[in-house]
Write a protein that holds these residues in place. Structure first.
Motif, short mmCIF file in Angstrom:
data_model
loop_
_atom_site.label_atom_id
_atom_site.label_comp_id
_atom_site.label_asym_id
_atom_site.label_seq_id
_atom_site.Cartn_x
_atom_site.Cartn_y
_atom_site.Cartn_z
N ALA A 1 -8.72 7.41 10.44
CA ALA A 1 -8.79 5.94 10.22
C ALA A 1 -10.00 6.09 9.26
O ALA A 1 -10.52 4.68 8.10
CB ALA A 1 -10.30 5.44 11.71
N SER B 1 -9.82 4.53 5.46
CA SER B 1 -10.96 3.01 4.63
C SER B 1 -11.08 3.25 3.17
O SER B 1 -11.63 2.70 2.54
CB SER B 1 -12.11 3.04 5.83
OG SER B 1 -13.00 4.57 5.52
N ALA C 1 -9.09 1.11 0.42
CA ALA C 1 -10.44 0.48 0.05
C ALA C 1 -9.01 -0.43 -1.28
O ALA C 1 -8.44 -0.25 -1.72
CB ALA C 1 -11.14 0.84 -0.64
#
Length: 272
Positions: free
Chosen positions: A240, A244, A248
């Motif tokens: 995770a 991220s 993005a």
């Protein structure tokens, strides 16, 4: 596999892609005696494959032959020199199939005359039977001819038919050029691993096998890519954290949007 055609399958060019297609045809059960290979200088391995399977080899187009299928597998930059002497191979029931990137059906017809023509875009994994091919058929291609072409192309992997010839440029951008994007992903992962402290050779082995294994899992699993991604991603975990960054607003998606658009634009330019 048997194909119902009115003449031989004529393979123009027995290089990497043409040779892979020929090997796939023979493995699928097509009789070598139904194949004519035209290539001025096949490799020793390809010459042996042709001879061992009873296929016919010529260095130029023979007289008196009308092809059932003409399979054009030469580099795009030599098309204008290679095709004109082959016009005599085209008969009323011939279907022409080209895997030459960037060469339009109009270009092919300028050399071979108006004929049932399919423009196809395989990718390099076709050489190991794990490719995917996008294909477009012009209005002269009958349903029976399309079935024959589908059978010949699918020996290297799935075949996806598109609605317009222009769609081939998008296919080129996504799957035709796509293997290079995956190979570059491996390079990037390995370099990031090196920067994280791993020996360069170990980082490359880990990245290479991870991508190869993930690809095979994607191939075998009934789940789509997003589900497989979610299966790997524990909330608050290491995956995770990495995603991220990759997911993005300025992450991978906008980069791929730009990359695919650039490749499609270039394909359109090459097609004229």
């Amino acid at each position: 596999m048997s194909v119902a055609i009115s003449g031989p399958i004529v393979l123009i060019g027995a290089g990497n892609m043409g040779g892979a297609m020929l090997a796939g045809w023979l493995k699928s059960g097509i009789a070598g005696s139904s194949v004519l290979v035209i290539d001025p200088g096949p490799s020793p391995a390809m010459a042996k494959l042709i001879a061992d399977n009873g296929a016919r080899h010529e260095t130029s187009a023979p007289e008196g032959v009308k092809a059932g299928v003409i399979f054009v597998a030469v580099k795009p930059q030599v098309i204008d020199q290679v095709l004109p002497p082959l016009k005599g191979l085209v008969g009323p029931e011939t279907v022409v199939v080209s895997v030459a990137a960037g060469k339009t059906i109009a270009n092919l017809e300028s050399h071979l005359g108006e004929a049932a023509t399919v423009r196809a875009m395989p990718n390099t994994p076709a050489m190991i039977g794990r490719g995917v091919t996008g294909a477009f058929a012009n209005a002269r291609v009958t349903a029976a001819q399309r079935d024959v072409v589908h059978s010949l192309l699918k020996v290297s992997g799935p075949v996806e038919w598109v609605a317009t010839e222009g769609d081939i440029d998008a296919v080129t951008a996504v799957s035709g050029s796509g293997p290079a994007y995956v190979f570059y992903l491996v390079e990037c992962m390995a370099e990031a691993g090196r920067k994280a402290g791993l020996p360069a050779d170990l980082a490359m082995r880990l990245a290479r096998e991870t991508v190869a294994g993930a690809g095979e899992l994607l191939h075998q699993s009934p789940d789509d890519a997003s589900r497989l991604r979610q299966n790997v991603t524990s909330p608050g975990g290491t995956t995770a954290a990495a995603l991220s960054i990759l997911m993005a607003e300025d992450g991978m998606q906008p980069l791929f949007d730009k990359a695919i658009a650039a490749a499609r634009t270039r394909a359109e330019e090459l097609a004229g």
